[in-house]
Every structure is written in C-alpha cells, then in structure tokens.
Design an enzyme around this catalytic site. Structure first.
Site, PDB file in Angstrom:
ATOM      1  N   SER A 261     -42.617 -11.151 -74.347  1.00 32.76           N
ATOM      2  CA  SER A 261     -42.647 -11.596 -75.741  1.00 32.76           C
ATOM      3  C   SER A 261     -44.038 -11.369 -76.334  1.00 32.76           C
ATOM      4  O   SER A 261     -44.512 -10.240 -76.360  1.00 32.76           O
ATOM      5  CB  SER A 261     -42.213 -13.066 -75.829  1.00 32.76           C
ATOM      6  OG  SER A 261     -41.875 -13.435 -77.140  1.00 32.76           O
TER       7      SER A 261
ATOM      8  N   ASP B 205     -38.496  -8.158 -73.198  1.00 29.41           N
ATOM      9  CA  ASP B 205     -37.690  -8.790 -74.243  1.00 29.41           C
ATOM     10  C   ASP B 205     -38.426  -9.047 -75.557  1.00 29.41           C
ATOM     11  O   ASP B 205     -38.425 -10.166 -76.074  1.00 29.41           O
ATOM     12  CB  ASP B 205     -37.081 -10.108 -73.742  1.00 29.41           C
ATOM     13  CG  ASP B 205     -35.778 -10.419 -74.488  1.00 29.41           C
ATOM     14  OD1 ASP B 205     -34.939  -9.524 -74.603  1.00 29.41           O
ATOM     15  OD2 ASP B 205     -35.615 -11.558 -74.967  1.00 29.41           O
TER      16      ASP B 205
ATOM     17  N   HIS C 132     -33.671 -14.960 -73.213  1.00 32.60           N
ATOM     18  CA  HIS C 132     -35.024 -14.502 -73.546  1.00 32.60           C
ATOM     19  C   HIS C 132     -35.962 -14.593 -72.338  1.00 32.60           C
ATOM     20  O   HIS C 132     -36.824 -13.740 -72.154  1.00 32.60           O
ATOM     21  CB  HIS C 132     -35.560 -15.347 -74.696  1.00 32.60           C
ATOM     22  CG  HIS C 132     -36.930 -14.944 -75.160  1.00 32.60           C
ATOM     23  ND1 HIS C 132     -37.234 -13.667 -75.578  1.00 32.60           N
ATOM     24  CD2 HIS C 132     -38.085 -15.655 -75.267  1.00 32.60           C
ATOM     25  CE1 HIS C 132     -38.506 -13.612 -75.937  1.00 32.60           C
ATOM     26  NE2 HIS C 132     -39.044 -14.801 -75.746  1.00 32.60           N
TER      27      HIS C 132
END
Length: 380
Positions: free
Chosen positions: A188, A215, A346
């Site tokens: 992220s 992700d 996630h």
C-alpha cells in the site's frame, strides 16, 4: 467514473481492512501486541464526521484467549532499535539475516497505520522456503509501531517517508560493498515509498534485484480516497483489550489469518492514558485522521515511478484491480510482472503469507540468480 464502477469501488472499499500502528515491545508481552492500521483516506470527500462514541452502551468484552498476542520472536531472529541521527529517528527494525554470504535480503515497508510485524508470518515463510538464502528486514515507519523521534514527527509526506527509509537502510547496511543484494517490498503506502527509494539506493551503489508492490494501484487508490473518511468512521474508537482488537480484525476479515493477526495487531494499538469512562482502555496507536493532508501525495505519481524503476518490477494484487492507463500500457509492453492472489483481502501478505512467500522467492530467483538465456522481468 461511471455509476457502475463507482458502485463496484464502494463495495470493494467496504471490504478493505484498516491500517493501525504497532505497540511498544519493551518485553515479550508487548512484542506480541503488534497491530495493523487502516488505509489512507482523502480530504476530497465530504467533511469527516466526528468519531461515534459507542462506549456508553457497549458492554465490556472479556478477553478471548484464542486471540491472545503471539511473540514476534518466532518469526524474526532479532528486533532492534536503529539510531538514525540524520533523521532524528530511533527506528524499530525486525530482521532475519541470510545464512550465506552471497544471500539476499528482502526489505519490507508497511502501509499506513500498520507496522513491520505485518510481514512477520511472510518473513518466516520466505526464510524457510529459500532455505536461509533470503533474509528479511521489516521496519516501522515514522509515527508507527516502535519507531520514535527526538523531535516533532508529524510530517508524513512522501518525501519525508522516503528519506527515512533510505537512511534506515543505509544505517543497517553501512558498507555497500559487503551488503547483500536487496529486494524492496512495499505494501500500500509502503509501495510508493520503496519505488521512490529505489533510484536513490541505486545511486548509492546498492545492488537491487527488484521492487515488489503489494496491493496498490495509483488510479484505484486516488479514486478511493473520497471514501476513506467513511471507512474510518465505521471502525471502533478502541477496544476493551488487545485480544478484542485481534478478534475484531479477524471477525471483520480485515486480516483473514488469525495467526498473523495475533502477531501484528498488538503493535498497532496501545493502552489509553485517559481516565474517562467513555474512552476505551485500548486505542489505536496511529491516529489516521491526522495523516489526511498527506494521503494524496502518497499515491500520486506511483505508476510512473514504478515503471521507471531500473530493476525488475512486480505488482501483486488481491483482486483484479482496474489498472490505470500507464500501468495498462506498461503491462502490455511487458514492463512488469503482475500476479493476482485470489481469496485474500488488502492485507494479502497476512492473509496468505505462504503464497506471497512463493511469489517473492520465485521473483528473487528469476531476477537475482539468473540462468543463461533468461531475461529479467521488466527488461526490454
């Protein structure tokens, strides 16, 4: 953005986990209490509603021993504080070195609100799968986990975070000539940090085998920013215990792997110092609302930086995210490898650490230990 895509995006965001910071580990008990955080939000949407106080009616939740913290000592060889005077930081670093002189080290940077312990289970899988040839280092970013600063550390702009990352790596590996080959991994927000740190470390003559982004896609991230305040509004203000915090992450599927949650979640929460009966005994370590001014800077330009990295490139996604135009063109041109890991959220590296380890070790073997005639991923 079409109404159909907007609805799909909103549905996906509703399933995303929240990023939290880590707990202090002055002893083994605290090491077991590392937590993760929530995704960055955006200041572009409607004004954030004040946090909903649910303490007055919420019955006390007794700790469930099934969600008790697990020590990080089973997943990393050492946990140390690395002094970085140039950045006024005392940085927490979790490290398992490679067993061989010609080995490699995967350097991991977590996302917003999380900590280095979000990589704990994956780190152990990597060292086992590579038979010790690959070491793993994970660090806590500024204002996260057990990293502390001797001066105000409110600034979480991308340039500050990148400079921190580069100097921590340089402080751990002081002699470039004897440093193992490094493979940079970022989840992220951390993906944006490592892609920007890549050219700086290469200028300093560190040998990099590749960059792996987990992700995050610039286009999807920017589209999601207006929804993030609602995401933060929906999560609890805190918990009655660390066990409840772990249980909440597991039952909401913010983290789908209970073992990983028991290692990582305790680090992102901390005891509350308030004596007010409406304040939970355990609160989030990193107040994510305070990072709102920096959310957009974390993701803008990510695709360009990723595609311009002068090393092998890997993008691992939890779902079939809609690639932005730059990434779509780059993928058609074979500029990077992309892998989708089904059945994960996630926190894909926590949800399925074994699969992520397989992907990353294969990526390392392909790009660091090449056989004659095989081209690096990303090479034209």
């Amino acid at each position: 953005m079409s109404n159909l895509y907007r609805s799909a995006l909103s549905a996906r965001i509703a399933k995303l986990p929240l990023d939290l910071p880590q707990m202090d580990d002055t002893d083994e008990q605290e090491e077991e209490n590392d937590t993760l955080g929530s995704l960055p939000g955006s200041g572009m949407g409607p004004p954030a509603m004040p946090p909903i106080n649910r303490r007055s009616t919420k019955p006390k939740h007794a700790p469930n021993p099934e969600f008790s913290p697990l020590s990080a000592s089973s997943f990393f060889v050492e946990a140390v504080q690395v002094a970085v005077p140039s950045r006024k930081l005392d940085c927490r670093v979790y490290y398992t070195p490679p067993k061989f002189a010609d080995g490699a080290v995967m350097v991991c940077q977590h996302g917003a609100g999380f900590s280095g312990l979000s990589f704990a289970c994956m780190a152990k899988e990597i060292t086992d799968l590579s038979k010790g040839e690959c070491g793993v280092m994970a660090l806590d970013a500024r204002r996260h986990g057990k990293t502390t600063s001797s001066e105000s550390d409110e600034d979480l702009s991308i340039d500050v975070l990148v400079a921190d990352f580069v100097e921590v790596v340089s402080s751990v590996f002081t002699d470039v000539t004897s440093t193992p080959t490094l493979l940079l991994i970022g989840h992220s927000m951390g993906g944006s940090i490592i892609t920007r740190a890549c050219p700086i470390l290469m200028e300093r003559k560190y040998k990099l085998a590749g960059v792996a982004v987990l992700d995050v896609v610039e286009g999807s991230a920017l589209d999601a920013l207006p929804h993030m305040h609602s995401l933060l509004n929906a999560r609890p203000d805190g918990f009655d215990s660390v066990e409840e915090a772990v249980e909440w992450h597991v039952t909401t599927k913010a983290i789908r792997n209970p073992t990983s949650a028991r290692v990582s979640v305790p680090a992102i929460v901390q005891p509350s110092e308030s004596t007010s009966p409406v304040v939970p005994p355990v609160i989030w370590r990193t107040p994510l609302r305070s990072t709102a001014p920096y959310w957009r800077s974390w993701f803008e330009g990510l695709s360009k930086m990723f595609l311009s990295a002068r090393t092998a490139r890997l993008l691992v996604l939890a779902g079939t995210d809609r690639l932005d135009k730059e990434l779509m063109i780059g993928q058609m041109q074979g500029k990077f490898q992309m892998i989708v890991v089904p059945g994960t959220g996630h926190m894909l590296h926590e949800d399925d650490p074994t699969r992520l380890a397989e992907i990353l070790v294969e990526f390392w073997k392909r790009n660091e230990r090449l056989t004659v005639g095989i081209k690096k991923v990303g090479d034209l």
